[in-house]
Design a protein around this motif. Structure first.
Motif, mmCIF file in Angstrom:
data_model
loop_
_atom_site.group_PDB
_atom_site.id
_atom_site.type_symbol
_atom_site.label_atom_id
_atom_site.label_comp_id
_atom_site.label_asym_id
_atom_site.label_seq_id
_atom_site.Cartn_x
_atom_site.Cartn_y
_atom_site.Cartn_z
ATOM 1 N N ALA A 92 0.820 -1.215 0.000
ATOM 2 C CA ALA A 92 0.000 0.000 0.000
ATOM 3 C C ALA A 92 0.854 1.266 0.000
ATOM 4 O O ALA A 92 0.562 2.233 -0.714
ATOM 5 C CB ALA A 92 -0.945 -0.016 1.198
ATOM 6 N N GLU A 93 1.923 1.280 0.793
ATOM 7 C CA GLU A 93 2.765 2.475 0.882
ATOM 8 C C GLU A 93 3.598 2.690 -0.378
ATOM 9 O O GLU A 93 4.051 3.811 -0.649
ATOM 10 C CB GLU A 93 3.689 2.353 2.101
ATOM 11 N N GLU A 94 3.793 1.650 -1.163
ATOM 12 C CA GLU A 94 4.627 1.745 -2.364
ATOM 13 C C GLU A 94 3.870 2.310 -3.570
ATOM 14 O O GLU A 94 4.479 2.685 -4.570
ATOM 15 C CB GLU A 94 5.183 0.364 -2.720
ATOM 16 N N LEU A 95 2.559 2.359 -3.483
ATOM 17 C CA LEU A 95 1.747 2.757 -4.626
ATOM 18 C C LEU A 95 1.599 4.266 -4.732
ATOM 19 O O LEU A 95 1.516 4.977 -3.727
ATOM 20 C CB LEU A 95 0.352 2.126 -4.515
ATOM 21 N N VAL A 140 -9.488 -14.240 -1.372
ATOM 22 C CA VAL A 140 -8.250 -14.509 -0.639
ATOM 23 C C VAL A 140 -7.275 -13.366 -0.895
ATOM 24 O O VAL A 140 -7.047 -13.002 -2.049
ATOM 25 C CB VAL A 140 -7.614 -15.842 -1.106
ATOM 26 N N ALA A 141 -6.706 -12.800 0.149
ATOM 27 C CA ALA A 141 -5.803 -11.656 -0.007
ATOM 28 C C ALA A 141 -4.375 -12.016 0.388
ATOM 29 O O ALA A 141 -4.142 -12.769 1.337
ATOM 30 C CB ALA A 141 -6.288 -10.477 0.844
ATOM 31 N N TYR A 142 -3.439 -11.445 -0.368
ATOM 32 C CA TYR A 142 -2.019 -11.642 -0.112
ATOM 33 C C TYR A 142 -1.323 -10.282 -0.023
ATOM 34 O O TYR A 142 -1.793 -9.296 -0.601
ATOM 35 C CB TYR A 142 -1.382 -12.458 -1.245
ATOM 36 N N PRO A 143 -0.198 -10.218 0.670
ATOM 37 C CA PRO A 143 0.529 -8.949 0.753
ATOM 38 C C PRO A 143 1.011 -8.491 -0.619
ATOM 39 O O PRO A 143 1.193 -9.302 -1.534
ATOM 40 C CB PRO A 143 1.716 -9.263 1.682
ATOM 41 N N ALA A 144 1.185 -7.188 -0.753
ATOM 42 C CA ALA A 144 1.676 -6.556 -1.981
ATOM 43 C C ALA A 144 0.692 -6.686 -3.137
ATOM 44 O O ALA A 144 1.079 -6.617 -4.299
ATOM 45 C CB ALA A 144 3.056 -7.102 -2.379
ATOM 46 N N ASN A 145 -0.565 -6.852 -2.818
ATOM 47 C CA ASN A 145 -1.589 -6.977 -3.851
ATOM 48 C C ASN A 145 -2.880 -6.298 -3.397
ATOM 49 O O ASN A 145 -3.965 -6.636 -3.854
ATOM 50 C CB ASN A 145 -1.851 -8.455 -4.134
ATOM 51 N N SER A 146 -2.740 -5.335 -2.489
ATOM 52 C CA SER A 146 -3.905 -4.779 -1.800
ATOM 53 C C SER A 146 -4.906 -4.119 -2.738
ATOM 54 O O SER A 146 -6.123 -4.283 -2.572
ATOM 55 C CB SER A 146 -3.471 -3.767 -0.730
ATOM 56 N N MET A 147 -4.437 -3.388 -3.736
ATOM 57 C CA MET A 147 -5.383 -2.680 -4.596
ATOM 58 C C MET A 147 -6.073 -3.626 -5.572
ATOM 59 O O MET A 147 -7.245 -3.425 -5.907
ATOM 60 C CB MET A 147 -4.691 -1.541 -5.354
ATOM 61 N N TYR A 148 -5.378 -4.641 -6.016
ATOM 62 C CA TYR A 148 -6.030 -5.642 -6.864
ATOM 63 C C TYR A 148 -7.136 -6.333 -6.064
ATOM 64 O O TYR A 148 -8.262 -6.484 -6.544
ATOM 65 C CB TYR A 148 -5.009 -6.661 -7.364
ATOM 66 N N TYR A 187 2.091 -12.517 -17.164
ATOM 67 C CA TYR A 187 3.410 -12.424 -17.797
ATOM 68 C C TYR A 187 3.522 -11.273 -18.794
ATOM 69 O O TYR A 187 4.412 -11.288 -19.633
ATOM 70 C CB TYR A 187 3.735 -13.756 -18.488
ATOM 71 N N GLY A 188 2.627 -10.302 -18.714
ATOM 72 C CA GLY A 188 2.721 -9.201 -19.664
ATOM 73 C C GLY A 188 2.097 -7.911 -19.172
ATOM 74 O O GLY A 188 2.731 -6.865 -19.157
ATOM 75 N N SER A 189 0.827 -7.983 -18.734
ATOM 76 C CA SER A 189 0.109 -6.748 -18.423
ATOM 77 C C SER A 189 0.228 -6.314 -16.969
ATOM 78 O O SER A 189 -0.157 -5.192 -16.624
ATOM 79 C CB SER A 189 -1.379 -6.913 -18.772
ATOM 80 N N ALA A 190 0.728 -7.180 -16.092
ATOM 81 C CA ALA A 190 0.817 -6.830 -14.677
ATOM 82 C C ALA A 190 1.722 -5.625 -14.468
ATOM 83 O O ALA A 190 2.782 -5.499 -15.093
ATOM 84 C CB ALA A 190 1.328 -8.017 -13.873
ATOM 85 N N LYS A 191 1.290 -4.718 -13.577
ATOM 86 C CA LYS A 191 2.061 -3.518 -13.247
ATOM 87 C C LYS A 191 2.690 -3.695 -11.869
ATOM 88 O O LYS A 191 2.076 -4.247 -10.958
ATOM 89 C CB LYS A 191 1.161 -2.279 -13.229
ATOM 90 N N VAL A 192 3.910 -3.200 -11.727
ATOM 91 C CA VAL A 192 4.624 -3.296 -10.456
ATOM 92 C C VAL A 192 4.959 -1.889 -9.969
ATOM 93 O O VAL A 192 5.461 -1.065 -10.727
ATOM 94 C CB VAL A 192 5.915 -4.135 -10.596
ATOM 95 N N ALA A 193 4.671 -1.628 -8.719
ATOM 96 C CA ALA A 193 4.932 -0.316 -8.121
ATOM 97 C C ALA A 193 6.437 -0.081 -7.978
ATOM 98 O O ALA A 193 7.253 -0.983 -8.207
ATOM 99 C CB ALA A 193 4.264 -0.235 -6.752
#
Length: 277
Positions: A92-95, A140-148, A187-193
């Protein structure tokens, strides 16, 4: 009987695979993309049954216009598939604010507005089917994926309410919750903060996005096949979980949630009003 399908996001992933299978069996697809390069082959191969439209689902007015034009042109649309979306990885803080706003506009608001646009037409035509492509990440929620997760948990809540509103009009709604699949989504469209070293312990998703570290187990062609087949089921299944790992994780998380709720009976009862008569 030929069905007419309206899809968002058919340039890759499930949308592309489903479109290919639907066209091959003789149905009509109105499919939206942001540019036509990736679907040039389909345009040439199916000139009579593939209607490609340019659409950015973050443009609400354009969503309403595309849906209206499609129903006006074809008279009836049997299935609306809300598929456009992408993954955004980062704590969350990285976005950035703009990243937060854009994924909500795409995955959540875009899906809501597509469905809202189609409902009056489906109600007047006496029924239809809506398919919302979600994810087991809607449960199901995982860390580093909060907005998705925020967008997928959100659209699932929206759809659960809508299905109760529109069942009286013979409109069915199905939420599809795929697990990991070998598609461009991963493997293509995912965005990384812009990742921060302070959160390094949460960055295990980087391995998941690297195809050289092993491919996801899900076969997109098989998943697409099952989604298409669901349209023939009556009543419409509310949820479809695709992938054994996804189902296992979902059941485990739901069981944990229920167990936690059951420990709160005394707390919940304590806050009830007691009115002396």
């Amino acid at each position: 009987m030929m069905r007419t399908w309206l899809f968002t996001g058919i340039s890759s992933g499930f949308g592309n695979e489903m479109t290919k299978q639907i066209l091959a069996k003789g149905d009509r697809v109105i499919g939206t993309v942001r540019n036509t390069k990736k679907v040039k082959e389909l345009i040439e191969k199916y000139p009579d049954t593939f209607d490609c439209q340019i659409l950015d689902v973050t443009d609400v007015a354009a969503v309403h216009g595309t849906v209206s034009d499609a129903f006006d042109k074809y008279g009836r649309i049997d299935v609306v598939v809300s598929n456009a979306g992408y993954g955004l990885f980062g704590c969350a803080e990285e976005l950035l604010d703009v990243e937060v706003d854009h994924i909500i506009a795409t995955n959540l608001t875009g899906s809501i507005q597509l469905i809202r646009s189609a409902l009056p037409y489906m109600r007047l035509q006496g029924g239809g089917r809506i398919i919302q492509i979600s994810s087991y990440g809607g449960q199901v929620a995982y860390p580093a994926n909060s907005m998705y997760h925020a967008t997928k948990f959100g659209i699932e809540g929206f759809c659960e309410a809508v299905v109760q509103e529109v069942a009286q009009f013979n409109i069915g709604v199905t939420i599809v919750e795929p697990g990991g699949a070998r598609t461009e989504f991963r493997y293509g469209s995912a965005k990384v903060a812009n990742l921060m070293p302070e959160y390094e312990s949460c960055h295990g998703f980087l391995n998941m996005l690297d195809a050289s570290k092993g491919l996801a187990p899900g076969d997109p062609a098989k998943m697409a096949q099952r989604i298409i087949e669901s349209v023939d089921k009556n009543p419409a299944p509310l949820r479809m979980v695709l992938g054994s790992q996804a189902l296992k994780a979902t059941i485990e998380r739901l069981e944990e949630r229920v167990a936690d709720y059951k420990t709160q009976k005394e707390l919940a009862a304590f806050t009830d009003s007691r009115i002396n008569v």
